[in-house]
Write a protein that holds these residues in place. Sequence first.
Motif, short mmCIF file in Angstrom:
data_model
loop_
_atom_site.label_atom_id
_atom_site.label_comp_id
_atom_site.label_asym_id
_atom_site.label_seq_id
_atom_site.Cartn_x
_atom_site.Cartn_y
_atom_site.Cartn_z
N ARG A 17 2.03 6.77 -6.91
CA ARG A 17 1.08 7.80 -7.31
C ARG A 17 1.64 9.21 -7.10
NH1 ARG A 17 -4.07 6.48 -4.24
NH2 ARG A 17 -3.01 4.66 -3.47
N ILE A 18 2.31 9.42 -5.98
CA ILE A 18 2.93 10.72 -5.70
C ILE A 18 4.00 11.03 -6.74
CG2 ILE A 18 4.40 11.97 -4.08
CD1 ILE A 18 2.86 10.56 -1.81
N ARG A 24 0.83 -1.21 0.00
CA ARG A 24 0.00 0.00 0.00
C ARG A 24 0.87 1.26 0.00
NH1 ARG A 24 -4.09 -0.17 4.65
NH2 ARG A 24 -4.69 1.81 3.73
N MET A 25 1.93 1.24 0.82
CA MET A 25 2.83 2.38 0.90
C MET A 25 3.52 2.59 -0.45
SD MET A 25 4.13 4.73 2.90
CE MET A 25 4.14 4.22 4.58
N ASP A 31 2.36 1.72 -3.42
CA ASP A 31 1.35 2.26 -4.35
C ASP A 31 1.18 3.76 -4.16
OD1 ASP A 31 0.96 -0.24 -5.40
OD2 ASP A 31 -0.86 -0.68 -4.22
N HIS A 32 1.11 4.21 -2.91
CA HIS A 32 0.98 5.64 -2.65
C HIS A 32 2.20 6.40 -3.16
CE1 HIS A 32 -2.73 5.58 -0.37
NE2 HIS A 32 -2.27 4.60 0.40
N MET A 33 3.38 5.86 -2.95
CA MET A 33 4.60 6.53 -3.39
C MET A 33 4.64 6.62 -4.93
SD MET A 33 6.03 7.42 -0.66
CE MET A 33 7.68 7.90 -1.09
#
Length: 180
Positions: free
Chosen positions: A167-168, A160-161, A163-165
């Motif tokens: 996207r950022i 999850r982390m 995936d967020h990175m």
Amino acid sequence: MTFSPFYMGNDTIPYEADGYVRSNNYGAQLNFMIPLDGGMIEQCKQIARRHEEKMRLNYEMVRALKCTEIMKAGFTFRPGSRVEVLCHDIVPIVSIKLEAIVSLSIAAIAAGATLNNRLHQRINNVHDRISGLDRRIDGVELGVAQDYVSKTDLQTMVDRMEDHMVRIENKLDQIVLRNG
């Protein structure tokens, strides 16, 4: 104590030729391990000593049986040979009276009963110790289950982390492309 150095590096080549980025991270991890119970080592040593005593007794009994078989067959080891001493302390009984047989039988039965009783006491003692260790291990397992994250849960959080990175990073790339 363990020492674990580590290196993490990243090479990024964006769309433009002059935008090459390299990042390096270095670090180390130092772990100290302290035994929680030194008594377990002593208990293991004690069990090993008992096992060794049992093996020695077993060796002596087998040696005595084999020596008597050799003697009954009418053989012995040649005097002066390297194995001559194996049967020196085995003494055949030539004349046995009935009273001696009865006394010997009673003594053997009493000795057997005493050995059996002692053996059961030691077995019960070892069983009690093992049960105590089992309870302690159960407590450690419960503590680990309560205090630590499972590998699958950790992997889910890392994914999850990540995936967020990603996207950022994509959003930052879009901003750079618009302003560039």
